[in-house]
Design a protein around this motif. Structure first.
Motif, PDB file in Angstrom:
ATOM      1  N   GLY A  76       0.827  -1.207   0.000  1.00 52.33           N
ATOM      2  CA  GLY A  76       0.000   0.000   0.000  1.00 52.33           C
ATOM      3  C   GLY A  76       0.856   1.250   0.000  1.00 52.33           C
ATOM      4  N   VAL A  77       0.466   2.224  -0.802  1.00 48.72           N
ATOM      5  CA  VAL A  77       1.217   3.464  -0.923  1.00 48.72           C
ATOM      6  C   VAL A  77       0.278   4.638  -0.699  1.00 48.72           C
ATOM      7  N   VAL A  78       0.692   5.551   0.150  1.00 48.42           N
ATOM      8  CA  VAL A  78      -0.065   6.768   0.390  1.00 48.42           C
ATOM      9  C   VAL A  78       0.490   7.836  -0.548  1.00 48.42           C
ATOM     10  N   THR A  79      -0.401   8.527  -1.263  1.00 51.45           N
ATOM     11  CA  THR A  79       0.049   9.520  -2.241  1.00 51.45           C
ATOM     12  C   THR A  79      -0.732  10.821  -2.094  1.00 51.45           C
ATOM     13  N   VAL A  80      -0.153  11.867  -2.666  1.00 50.70           N
ATOM     14  CA  VAL A  80      -0.834  13.157  -2.752  1.00 50.70           C
ATOM     15  C   VAL A  80      -0.607  13.725  -4.146  1.00 50.70           C
TER      16      VAL A  80
ATOM     17  N   ILE B 132       5.892  10.833   1.649  1.00 50.48           N
ATOM     18  CA  ILE B 132       4.690  10.571   0.855  1.00 50.48           C
ATOM     19  C   ILE B 132       5.028  10.784  -0.618  1.00 50.48           C
ATOM     20  N   LEU B 133       4.531   9.881  -1.444  1.00 53.55           N
ATOM     21  CA  LEU B 133       4.790   9.996  -2.872  1.00 53.55           C
ATOM     22  C   LEU B 133       3.818  10.979  -3.507  1.00 53.55           C
ATOM     23  N   VAL B 134       4.329  11.721  -4.484  1.00 54.30           N
ATOM     24  CA  VAL B 134       3.527  12.696  -5.214  1.00 54.30           C
ATOM     25  C   VAL B 134       3.269  12.111  -6.595  1.00 54.30           C
TER      26      VAL B 134
ATOM     27  N   PRO C 261       0.442  17.019  -6.609  1.00 56.25           N
ATOM     28  CA  PRO C 261       1.457  18.069  -6.469  1.00 56.25           C
ATOM     29  C   PRO C 261       0.898  19.459  -6.165  1.00 56.25           C
ATOM     30  N   PHE C 262      -0.382  19.673  -6.404  1.00 59.22           N
ATOM     31  CA  PHE C 262      -0.927  21.019  -6.246  1.00 59.22           C
ATOM     32  C   PHE C 262      -1.737  21.228  -4.976  1.00 59.22           C
ATOM     33  N   ILE C 263      -1.583  20.320  -4.000  1.00 61.59           N
ATOM     34  CA  ILE C 263      -2.206  20.567  -2.694  1.00 61.59           C
ATOM     35  C   ILE C 263      -1.182  21.293  -1.830  1.00 61.59           C
ATOM     36  N   THR C 264      -1.641  21.837  -0.725  1.00 57.72           N
ATOM     37  CA  THR C 264      -0.712  22.554   0.146  1.00 57.72           C
ATOM     38  C   THR C 264       0.153  21.569   0.923  1.00 57.72           C
ATOM     39  N   VAL C 265       1.311  22.042   1.295  1.00 60.15           N
ATOM     40  CA  VAL C 265       2.213  21.240   2.118  1.00 60.15           C
ATOM     41  C   VAL C 265       1.517  20.898   3.439  1.00 60.15           C
ATOM     42  N   PHE C 266       0.732  21.814   3.953  1.00 57.74           N
ATOM     43  CA  PHE C 266       0.007  21.582   5.197  1.00 57.74           C
ATOM     44  C   PHE C 266      -0.876  20.339   5.089  1.00 57.74           C
ATOM     45  N   LYS C 267      -1.636  20.238   3.997  1.00 58.43           N
ATOM     46  CA  LYS C 267      -2.516  19.076   3.800  1.00 58.43           C
ATOM     47  C   LYS C 267      -1.699  17.795   3.652  1.00 58.43           C
ATOM     48  N   ALA C 268      -0.583  17.871   2.948  1.00 58.89           N
ATOM     49  CA  ALA C 268       0.270  16.690   2.778  1.00 58.89           C
ATOM     50  C   ALA C 268       0.844  16.247   4.118  1.00 58.89           C
ATOM     51  N   ILE C 269       1.271  17.190   4.929  1.00 52.59           N
ATOM     52  CA  ILE C 269       1.818  16.859   6.250  1.00 52.59           C
ATOM     53  C   ILE C 269       0.721  16.270   7.137  1.00 52.59           C
ATOM     54  N   GLN C 270      -0.504  16.765   6.998  1.00 49.04           N
ATOM     55  CA  GLN C 270      -1.630  16.193   7.742  1.00 49.04           C
ATOM     56  C   GLN C 270      -1.834  14.723   7.375  1.00 49.04           C
ATOM     57  N   VAL C 271      -1.772  14.412   6.087  1.00 49.10           N
ATOM     58  CA  VAL C 271      -1.921  13.029   5.627  1.00 49.10           C
ATOM     59  C   VAL C 271      -0.791  12.177   6.197  1.00 49.10           C
ATOM     60  N   MET C 272       0.434  12.695   6.144  1.00 45.23           N
ATOM     61  CA  MET C 272       1.577  11.958   6.682  1.00 45.23           C
ATOM     62  C   MET C 272       1.395  11.689   8.175  1.00 45.23           C
ATOM     63  N   CYS C 273       0.913  12.669   8.881  1.00 45.55           N
ATOM     64  CA  CYS C 273       0.665  12.518  10.324  1.00 45.55           C
ATOM     65  C   CYS C 273      -0.420  11.479  10.567  1.00 45.55           C
TER      66      CYS C 273
END
Length: 141
Positions: A13-17, A38-40, A19-31
């Motif tokens: 399983g791979v969690v992805t985001v 996280i792969l883009v 490229p055009f979302i905010t870093v804040f949202k990506a960090i939330q997903v990582m948390c």
């Protein structure tokens, strides 16, 4: 041991985001997922990777804000990747030489997993344990 064997044990399983979302949202997903990278992916293709290190060095230390910075602005695009048939020794060498902690696993251009330095170290320990057990059996027979 190969990358494929590592993924068979840990899962692919791979969690992805995007490229055009905010870093804040990506960090939330990582948390939320308790992961350090996280792969883009965009249009099914790997575009980059975002790590906690990227966040610390490219947002915090440069006095940017995570809510106003987009993932593509700070993601690493010069990626070191591996395939399912690569050995753990090869992965360890790549991680050491390239100074990376995460390796996306590709089959062609398709992402089929990601392995971390922890996964590789755990696999090496397992191989060493098996070797020691085999040597002990050989010696005691």
């Amino acid at each position: 041991m190969t990358v494929n064997q590592i993924l068979n044990k840990k899962g692919s399983g791979v969690v992805t985001v995007l490229p055009f979302i905010t870093v804040f949202k990506a960090i939330q997903v990582m948390c939320d997922q308790n992961i350090g990278a996280i792969l883009v992916i965009e249009d099914g293709l790997l575009k980059g990777i975002l790590t906690e290190r990227d966040y610390a060095r490219k947002v915090v230390l440069k006095d940017k804000t995570s809510k106003n910075t987009l993932v593509h602005e700070i993601m690493e695009t010069n990626l070191t990747v591996v395939s399912l048939n690569d050995s753990i020794d090869h992965c360890m060498e790549l991680m050491s030489r390239q100074r990376v902690r995460h390796l996306p696993v590709l089959e062609g251009e398709t992402v089929v997993g990601i392995i971390s330095i922890g996964d590789v170290v755990q696999a090496i320990i397992e191989v060493q344990k098996n070797t020691i057990e085999q040597l002990n059996l050989y010696i005691t027979q």
